[in-house]
Design an enzyme around this catalytic site. Structure first.
Site, short mmCIF file in Angstrom:
data_model
loop_
_atom_site.label_atom_id
_atom_site.label_comp_id
_atom_site.label_asym_id
_atom_site.label_seq_id
_atom_site.Cartn_x
_atom_site.Cartn_y
_atom_site.Cartn_z
N HIS A 143 -9.33 1.94 1.46
CA HIS A 143 -8.10 1.20 1.17
C HIS A 143 -6.96 1.89 1.91
O HIS A 143 -6.69 3.05 1.66
CB HIS A 143 -7.86 1.21 -0.35
CG HIS A 143 -6.72 0.37 -0.79
ND1 HIS A 143 -6.88 -0.76 -1.56
CD2 HIS A 143 -5.40 0.47 -0.58
CE1 HIS A 143 -5.71 -1.31 -1.80
NE2 HIS A 143 -4.79 -0.58 -1.21
N GLU B 251 8.55 3.89 -5.25
CA GLU B 251 8.10 2.52 -5.01
C GLU B 251 8.77 1.55 -5.99
O GLU B 251 8.51 1.60 -7.18
CB GLU B 251 6.58 2.42 -5.19
CG GLU B 251 5.79 3.35 -4.29
CD GLU B 251 4.29 3.19 -4.50
OE1 GLU B 251 3.86 2.29 -5.23
OE2 GLU B 251 3.55 4.01 -3.94
O1 LIG Z 1 1.50 0.95 -6.29
C1 LIG Z 1 1.35 -0.17 -5.84
O2 LIG Z 1 0.89 -1.11 -6.50
C2 LIG Z 1 1.63 -0.41 -4.37
C3 LIG Z 1 0.48 0.03 -3.56
C4 LIG Z 1 -0.44 -0.88 -3.11
C5 LIG Z 1 -1.52 -0.46 -2.39
O3 LIG Z 1 -2.43 -1.36 -1.97
C6 LIG Z 1 -1.71 0.87 -2.12
C7 LIG Z 1 -0.78 1.80 -2.55
C8 LIG Z 1 0.32 1.38 -3.28
O4 LIG Z 1 1.25 2.25 -3.70
FE LIG Z 2 1.99 2.74 -5.48
#
Ligand SMILES: O=C(O)Cc1cc(O)ccc1O
Ligand SMILES: [Fe+2]
Length: 517
Positions: free
Chosen positions: A356, A405
């Site tokens: 991922h 984030e």
């Molecule tokens: O935190 C989250 O939902 C956002 C996020 C999505 C992802 O696919 C990988 C890392 C990330 O921080």
């Molecule tokens: Fe995240």
């Protein structure tokens, strides 16, 4: 030497070097401004090129070699000096070629969007700021900077009312004064304090004044219904699923012709949004410069007594009144402009075998810092796309990271939150705060076992403002009745599905070894 002819060429870049047949020498020294670009011109056999073009007269041509990314196309125009009858550009080329000033900008600030223009029909305008009906004459409104509320003053904020006898700093007066006088009166910062972006705008007359007063580009993510944004450069009609960037200093007004709307706004200080470097992706992918649209000029020229401008300055809001509309720019050119972008035009990238990736792979726009790879703000989206990773937990991983984030959901369901994260909602995971998919998403993913079938995420659009800074949560948000005090409960019940022998529940091993030979 033929002063009447300026050559223009479209350069393709097969090998990382762009070779441009350049302008006749006669005008070169006069026209070229060396302050921005350090190009190393090397004289070349221009005579051969001229002969091949059927030209009789010998002409010296410069060859410039510019390092640019492979596969890119640049269009360079000469501006003045075209002979009558020579077309401005070949018909097959885009409507707005990069002019030389824009090329300079492009070379020094990688990939600022160079949008074509978009027309917004006049009839779309339900303008609540229309001219009031004629009535008894009102006394002219008082001018000067005033504060709309009773907030505590920032220690560095501009004075609320200039002292008696001092020059008034309202917008109408600023506009009428020549620059050097303003500077003498210290209404403008001395030139050396200005941002390099602003210095480049000196040709743009009065817009320049306003740029200096605000340095806060806005990024708006709009949702249902349309927004009509009037700017000094013209109007932008923004349907759901589009974003708008309004650079610092622009006057703008947002109308809601279809009634209430919702969206997200991010305001950044000290940098501008740009397209991310594509790195090994190469020429094509993610957001494409051609899909960024900017307005055509639109202006209104009428008496507007009591027109109120709200202005952020030194972190506080002020109002100023004037008796004319700020939207009185008859025509404009340049590359410091508001623009919009339809997020459905985004071309997402993803893993095609296992693991991922970092979400930054889907950065639409980035505002960089001085440190490579560390963003003041990345605007990242999670659009509809295929998930094909094998032997991989496909939803976002559980993580803590150095970026903060802020996430929002424009429509649909976010892939990491089966419950509780609704369109219009937002979440904030500040730097180093652990987070990841909710229990329901985790269990649903695990229950699919080792299935490696491709699946499509559809009908969803989430986004993230990802920043190296740590945002402060304001009191309004902390005390809001909409705050979800139970958010943490989305992870209650998470349990480990790992076992010591590195095998899945169905007994298969998790390895892509065979495919990775
Ligand atoms: O935190 C989250 O939902 C956002 C996020 C999505 C992802 O696919 C990988 C890392 C990330 O921080
Ligand atoms: Fe995240």
């Amino acid at each position: 030497r033929d002063k009447q002819t300026t050559r223009r060429r479209r350069g393709t870049v097969p090998d990382g070097l762009l070779t441009l047949p350049w302008v006749p020498l006669a005008n070169r020294h006069r026209r070229r401004d060396r302050s921005h670009v350090q190009l190393q011109p090397t004289p070349a056999a221009g005579a051969a090129a001229a002969a091949a073009a059927g030209q009789r007269r010998r002409r010296r041509i410069l060859q410039l070699q510019l390092p640019v990314g492979a596969g890119q196309h640049l269009l360079v125009g000469g501006g003045a000096g075209l002979s009558p009858g020579q077309p401005e550009q070949p018909a097959a080329l885009p409507a707005r070629p990069l002019r030389r000033a824009a090329l300079r900008h492009l070379l020094h600030h990688p990939a600022p969007p160079q949008p074509p223009h978009v027309d917004v029909p006049d009839q779309a305008v339900g303008d609540p700021r229309a001219i009031p009906p004629a009535g008894p004459r009102q006394p002219p409104p008082r001018r000067g900077l005033r504060r709309p509320g009773h907030h505590r003053r920032h220690p560095h904020a501009a004075p609320l009312e200039p002292p008696r006898g001092a020059p008034r700093a309202d917008a109408a007066r600023l506009r009428r004064r020549p620059l050097h006088r303003l500077r003498r009166r210290q209404l403008l910062p001395p030139p050396r304090l200005r941002h390099p972006h602003v210095r480049r705008q000196q040709v743009h007359g009065w817009i320049r004044l306003l740029q200096r007063r605000r340095r806060f580009p806005h990024c708006t993510t709009a949702r249902n219904p349309e927004l009509l944004i009037t700017t000094e450069c013209g109007k932008l009609l923004v349907p759901p699923g589009e974003i708008v960037v309004i650079p610092q200093g622009f006057r703008f007004a947002v109308d809601l012709p279809d009634g209430p709307s919702r969206g997200y706004v991010s305001e950044i200080f000290g940098a501008h949004f740009q397209l991310p470097d594509l790195g090994p992706i190469g020429a094509n992918g993610l957001a494409s410069a051609r899909d960024f649209l900017s307005p055509t000029a639109w202006f209104e020229q009428c008496h507007r007594p009591g027109y109120v401008i709200v202005q952020k300055y030194g972190g506080e809001l002020f109002t100023a009144t004037q008796d004319f509309s700020p939207f009185n720019v008859v025509a404009w050119h340049g590359n410091y402009i508001p623009y919009k972008y339809d997020l459905s035009k985004f071309c997402p990238f993803n893993t095609v075998l296992f693991d991922h990736g970092d979400p930054s792979v889907n950065t639409v726009l980035t505002a960089p810092t001085d440190k490579p790879g560390v963003a003041l703000l990345d605007f990242v989206i999670f659009p509809p796309r295929w998930l094909v990773a094998e032997n991989t937990f496909r939803p976002p991983y559980y993580h803590r990271n150095c970026m903060s984030e802020f996430m929002g959901l424009i429509y649909g369901v976010y892939e990491a939150k089966a419950d509780g994260f609704l369109p219009g909602g937002a979440s904030l995971h500040s730097c180093m705060t652990p987070h990841g998919p909710d229990t329901k998403t985790y269990e649903a993913t695990i229950s699919r076992g080792g299935s490696n079938e491709p699946s499509r995420l559809s009908g969803t659009l989430a986004f993230m403002f990802e920043s190296a800074l740590i945002p402060r949560v304001c009191r309004w948000a902390l005390e809001s009745p909409s705050r979800d005090l139970n958010y943490y409960q989305c992870w209650i019940g998470l349990k480990s599905h790992f076992s010591h022998n590195n095998s899945n529940d169905d007994g298969s091993t998790t390895s892509n070894k065979d495919d990775r030979k």
